[in-house]
Design a protein around this motif. Sequence first.
Motif, PDB file in Angstrom:
ATOM      1  N   THR A   3     -13.556  -6.088   9.993  1.00  0.00           N
ATOM      2  CA  THR A   3     -12.109  -5.948   9.815  1.00  0.00           C
ATOM      3  C   THR A   3     -11.349  -7.063  10.512  1.00  0.00           C
ATOM      4  O   THR A   3     -10.239  -7.391  10.119  1.00  0.00           O
ATOM      5  N   MET A   6     -11.109  -9.816   7.811  1.00  0.00           N
ATOM      6  CA  MET A   6     -10.469  -9.506   6.544  1.00  0.00           C
ATOM      7  C   MET A   6      -9.064 -10.091   6.504  1.00  0.00           C
ATOM      8  O   MET A   6      -8.359 -10.097   7.513  1.00  0.00           O
ATOM      9  N   PRO A   7      -8.636 -10.593   5.333  1.00  0.00           N
ATOM     10  CA  PRO A   7      -7.290 -11.154   5.228  1.00  0.00           C
ATOM     11  C   PRO A   7      -6.214 -10.091   5.417  1.00  0.00           C
ATOM     12  O   PRO A   7      -6.382  -8.953   4.997  1.00  0.00           O
ATOM     13  N   HIS A   8      -5.127 -10.472   6.037  1.00  0.00           N
ATOM     14  CA  HIS A   8      -3.996  -9.576   6.246  1.00  0.00           C
ATOM     15  C   HIS A   8      -3.031  -9.658   5.070  1.00  0.00           C
ATOM     16  O   HIS A   8      -2.921 -10.683   4.425  1.00  0.00           O
ATOM     17  N   SER A  10       0.336 -10.332   4.550  1.00  0.00           N
ATOM     18  CA  SER A  10       1.385 -10.915   5.382  1.00  0.00           C
ATOM     19  C   SER A  10       2.780 -10.550   4.911  1.00  0.00           C
ATOM     20  O   SER A  10       3.729 -10.600   5.686  1.00  0.00           O
ATOM     21  N   ALA A  28      -5.652  -0.633   4.304  1.00  0.00           N
ATOM     22  CA  ALA A  28      -6.190  -1.729   3.498  1.00  0.00           C
ATOM     23  C   ALA A  28      -5.769  -1.522   2.055  1.00  0.00           C
ATOM     24  O   ALA A  28      -5.617  -0.390   1.611  1.00  0.00           O
ATOM     25  N   THR A  56      -1.580  -3.247  10.736  1.00  0.00           N
ATOM     26  CA  THR A  56      -1.575  -4.554  10.100  1.00  0.00           C
ATOM     27  C   THR A  56      -2.474  -4.413   8.891  1.00  0.00           C
ATOM     28  O   THR A  56      -3.688  -4.306   9.025  1.00  0.00           O
ATOM     29  N   SER A  57      -1.897  -4.363   7.724  1.00  0.00           N
ATOM     30  CA  SER A  57      -2.654  -4.102   6.503  1.00  0.00           C
ATOM     31  C   SER A  57      -3.622  -5.226   6.184  1.00  0.00           C
ATOM     32  O   SER A  57      -3.339  -6.398   6.415  1.00  0.00           O
ATOM     33  N   LEU A  58      -4.754  -4.846   5.615  1.00  0.00           N
ATOM     34  CA  LEU A  58      -5.814  -5.777   5.272  1.00  0.00           C
ATOM     35  C   LEU A  58      -6.120  -5.693   3.787  1.00  0.00           C
ATOM     36  O   LEU A  58      -5.709  -4.753   3.118  1.00  0.00           O
ATOM     37  N   ASP A  79      -4.497 -14.986   4.370  1.00  0.00           N
ATOM     38  CA  ASP A  79      -3.643 -13.813   4.236  1.00  0.00           C
ATOM     39  C   ASP A  79      -3.152 -13.799   2.794  1.00  0.00           C
ATOM     40  O   ASP A  79      -3.332 -14.764   2.068  1.00  0.00           O
TER      41      ASP A  79
END
Length: 99
Positions: A3, A6-8, A10, A28, A56-58, A79
Amino acid sequence: MTTMEMPHVSECTVSDCSYNHDGCHAFAINVSGNNGTAECGTFVPLSAKGGLDRVTSLVGACQRADCVHNQDLECTASDIRVGAGGGDDTAHCLTYQRR
């Protein structure tokens, strides 16, 4: 991929998504779609707010194997941004780039 790698998500400018209140509050998201689109498969058009209080969403999964950022169905972008898409796509991955 952990995690931490993993890209956020943004940015999300989709105002009628239950997970978007001052940013994406889904843990996510999944990117799906077809015919050259990359929609946010986690979009939920409800008036009730969902998701976690602080997050912080992924990007959990990407089904767009034709995207330059997709490697083995994992997103490799640093991101992503989510916003309104064309046609029937209410929430679209704006970072998607066709190979």
